[in-house]
Write a protein that holds these residues in place. Sequence first.
Motif, PDB file in Angstrom:
ATOM      1  N   ARG A 145       0.480   6.732  -5.676  1.00 60.53           N
ATOM      2  CA  ARG A 145      -0.914   6.669  -6.474  1.00 60.53           C
ATOM      3  C   ARG A 145      -0.398   7.046  -8.040  1.00 60.53           C
ATOM      4  NH1 ARG A 145      -6.064   9.274  -4.374  1.00 60.53           N
ATOM      5  NH2 ARG A 145      -4.447   9.774  -2.468  1.00 60.53           N
ATOM      6  N   ASP A 146      -1.120   6.433  -8.837  1.00 64.53           N
ATOM      7  CA  ASP A 146      -0.767   6.808 -10.442  1.00 64.53           C
ATOM      8  C   ASP A 146      -1.444   7.778 -10.901  1.00 64.53           C
ATOM      9  OD1 ASP A 146       0.370   4.802 -12.852  1.00 64.53           O
ATOM     10  OD2 ASP A 146      -1.172   6.284 -13.565  1.00 64.53           O
ATOM     11  N   ASN A 204      -3.235   4.960 -17.519  1.00 65.09           N
ATOM     12  CA  ASN A 204      -4.277   4.946 -18.819  1.00 65.09           C
ATOM     13  C   ASN A 204      -4.469   5.755 -19.843  1.00 65.09           C
ATOM     14  OD1 ASN A 204      -4.909   6.976 -17.161  1.00 65.09           O
ATOM     15  ND2 ASN A 204      -7.047   6.340 -16.809  1.00 65.09           N
ATOM     16  N   VAL A 206       1.966  11.619  -6.562  1.00 60.97           N
ATOM     17  CA  VAL A 206       1.688  10.897  -7.661  1.00 60.97           C
ATOM     18  C   VAL A 206       2.658  10.349  -8.569  1.00 60.97           C
ATOM     19  CG1 VAL A 206      -0.891  11.491  -7.654  1.00 60.97           C
ATOM     20  CG2 VAL A 206       0.956  12.821  -9.108  1.00 60.97           C
ATOM     21  N   GLY A 224      -0.485   8.987 -16.826  1.00 67.23           N
ATOM     22  CA  GLY A 224      -0.666   7.994 -15.997  1.00 67.23           C
ATOM     23  C   GLY A 224      -0.750   6.724 -16.804  1.00 67.23           C
ATOM     24  N   GLN A 240      -7.733  10.998 -12.491  1.00 65.51           N
ATOM     25  CA  GLN A 240      -9.054  11.267 -13.248  1.00 65.51           C
ATOM     26  C   GLN A 240     -10.400  11.166 -12.397  1.00 65.51           C
ATOM     27  OE1 GLN A 240      -8.903   8.662 -16.629  1.00 65.51           O
ATOM     28  NE2 GLN A 240      -9.881   9.920 -17.953  1.00 65.51           N
ATOM     29  N   ALA A 241     -10.137  10.240 -11.424  1.00 58.29           N
ATOM     30  CA  ALA A 241     -11.627  10.031 -10.662  1.00 58.29           C
ATOM     31  C   ALA A 241     -11.944  11.221  -9.733  1.00 58.29           C
ATOM     32  CB  ALA A 241     -11.344   8.621  -9.704  1.00 58.29           C
ATOM     33  N   SER A 301       0.763  -1.172   0.191  1.00 56.08           N
ATOM     34  CA  SER A 301      -0.047  -0.033  -0.076  1.00 56.08           C
ATOM     35  C   SER A 301       0.952   1.158  -0.088  1.00 56.08           C
ATOM     36  CB  SER A 301      -0.776   0.112   1.256  1.00 56.08           C
ATOM     37  OG  SER A 301      -0.228   0.042   2.294  1.00 56.08           O
ATOM     38  N   ALA A 357      -3.046   8.096 -13.151  1.00 54.21           N
ATOM     39  CA  ALA A 357      -4.282   7.813 -13.778  1.00 54.21           C
ATOM     40  C   ALA A 357      -5.463   7.897 -12.713  1.00 54.21           C
ATOM     41  CB  ALA A 357      -4.412   6.027 -14.385  1.00 54.21           C
ATOM     42  N   GLN A 358      -5.017   7.708 -11.407  1.00 52.26           N
ATOM     43  CA  GLN A 358      -5.954   7.789 -10.331  1.00 52.26           C
ATOM     44  C   GLN A 358      -6.814   9.272  -9.924  1.00 52.26           C
ATOM     45  OE1 GLN A 358      -3.445   5.194  -7.984  1.00 52.26           O
ATOM     46  NE2 GLN A 358      -5.356   4.811  -6.885  1.00 52.26           N
TER      47      GLN A 358
END
Lengths: 189, 363
Positions: free
Chosen positions: A34-35, A110, A53, A108, A40-41, A30, A37-38
Motif C-alpha cells: 500500500r502506498d 500524491n 506501507v 506517498g 490519506q483516505a 495485489s 498516499a492511501q
Amino acid sequence: MPGGGRGRLVLFSVVFFAALTLVGLLGVKSSNYRDVAQLQAFQETGPVRGLAVKGMTTNLKPGEYLLVVGETVFRMRVASEQPYAVAERIAGPRLGGDDSYAFFLLRGSNGFTVAALFSARTFQSFYGPQPIMESEVVVSGTYNPQLTARLYLLTPDGGRVLVGEYPVFMVDKILEGCHSSYGSGVGRA
Amino acid sequence: MEELERVRLQGSGGRLGAVYAAVVALAFVDLALGVYAALKGPFPLMPPIGAPTAYRNIYIHIPMAWASYILYTGAFVSALLYLKTSSEKWDRYVRSFVLLGTVYAAFTLVSGMAWASESWGKAWTWDPRETAVLLLLLAYLVYFVLRSSIPDPDRAASLSAAYAVAAYSMVPVSFLAPRLAESFHPTSSEFGQFMGSPEVMAIFGPKVLISTVMALLLAYATAQRLAGAPAPGWLRPAALLLIAAGVASGAYVALPYLSGGVDRVVSAGLTADGKLAWVELAHGGRVEFNPPIESPVQPASVDVNGTVLPSIVKHVVSVSDGSLRVVTHWSVALNLAAYAVATGVVLLLLSSRRLPRSISGSR
C-alpha cells in the motif's frame, strides 16, 4: 484414449492454464505494498494496527528541531542532510515504550506525508549506528490518523518555524528489500 | 503385461541401485558443501538490514528453488507426453515430478521465510514472489486432491495430467514475479552483481548443479518405485544416517546459539591500519581490544556512499577471552538441517515396503 476425449483434455488444460495464470498475476499484482498516499483516505478515530506501507523518505535539512507528538516534546539535531534523525524526549509523557525514536518522513505518491517513528534502540541494533536507508522504504506498524506530529525548525534567535504537521505512523518493523545488498561487495568471515 | 513390466524392472535393478547410490552420495556431498557454505561462504558485505551471514542462505534456498522449477518443468513435459501417448510410464513421471517438486517448493517457501525474518525484518510480507510460490504450491497440492478424488485410474491419470499442464502456468508467474510487481526479491541482474564473484560462484555453482542432478535422479528413482521396482535394502539406514547427519550439521553450525553468549554488533571502531579497536554489542555493552585485533570480517571496512563503515557491524558474534568470532545466522543452520532431513525423509519413504496410498495412487 479416444481422439474426442484427448481434445477435451487439451481444452481443459488450455482453459485452466489461462485461468491459473490470471489468478497468479492477480495474486502477484495485489501483493504490492500500500502506498502512503492511501493512508490519506483513512478516517478511523483510533489506531489501525498491522499496516504495511511504502513511501519515499525525505531528507531532513541540517539544524535543530523540535518534534511535538500529542503532548510529548522531542528534540533532535540533524548534522548533515539525511533521511532520518534520532528524536530524544525532553518533555511530556512517554510515547510508547521509548524515550528516543528514529524519526523520518514518508511521502506517498500524491505528496501525502506521514511522520514515521521507530524505537531508536531497535532501529540501531538492526541497522547499525550509521544506517543506510534507501530512498524508498517499506514499513509495517500502526497508523493513527488522529495523532499528529508537528515538526519545528529552531532558529538561531531562539524562535521556531513550523516545518510541517503530519499524522503519525508508529513503526514496528522496517521491511527492507535486499536489492542493495548484492552491490555492497563480497565479505568473508 | 504388468508381470512383464515387473520382470523388466527387476532386470533394471542394478541400474536403479546405482541411481540410489548416486543420490545418497550426492546428498552427503551436498550436505558437506552446505556446511562449508554455512561456515565459510562469502556474503554481501553490508546488507541494509540484519546479519550479513543470513545471506549464506543463498547457497541453500536458491538451489532448492531452482530445482523445484526444474522438477515442475519435468512434470509439465511428462504430462504432455502422457496426454499424447497415454503411456503409464509418463503418468508415473508426472506423479514423481509433482511430488518432488512440491517437497522442494515447500522447502523453498519455509527456508525463505526463515531467511526473510532476518534480512527483510519479517518472515512473511506478502512479497509478490512469496505469494506466487505459495500459489504455486497450492496449485500443485490440488493435483493430489484431484487425482485421489477420481475413482477410475485411467480417468484420474488423464485428468490429473491435464491439470499438471495447467498448473505449470504458476512456474513462469512465480519466476517472473519480481519483474511483474515491486518485490523484495532481487531480479537476476541485481543478483548477478554478487554472483559475479568467483569465490561465490565456486560454492554456488556446484550447489546448484548437485541439487539439480540429485532432484532429477530422485524423480527417476521415485518413478521406478511407483512402477513397483523395490529399493535396495541399504537405502533405509543410509536415509536415517543422512537425517542424523543433517540434524548434527545444523546443530554444529548453530552451536554458538545453543551454548548461549551470542550478541549483535551495533557499532565498532577501526584503527588507522584497519584493525578492530572496539565493538559495541546490543546487549553486552562495549568491548575493547587491547591491542587491536584483525577484524574477523574481511575486508574490514566498507565504503557506503562516501562513509567508511566497519564491516563487522550488524554481525551476530560471540566474544570470549578477548577474541571475537562471527556466528552464522540461525536461519542458515535451520535450513541446512531441514534440507538434509527433507532429502532423508524422501529416501526413507522410497525405502518403505509399501508407498503411502496418497503417493502410490493405488486403491
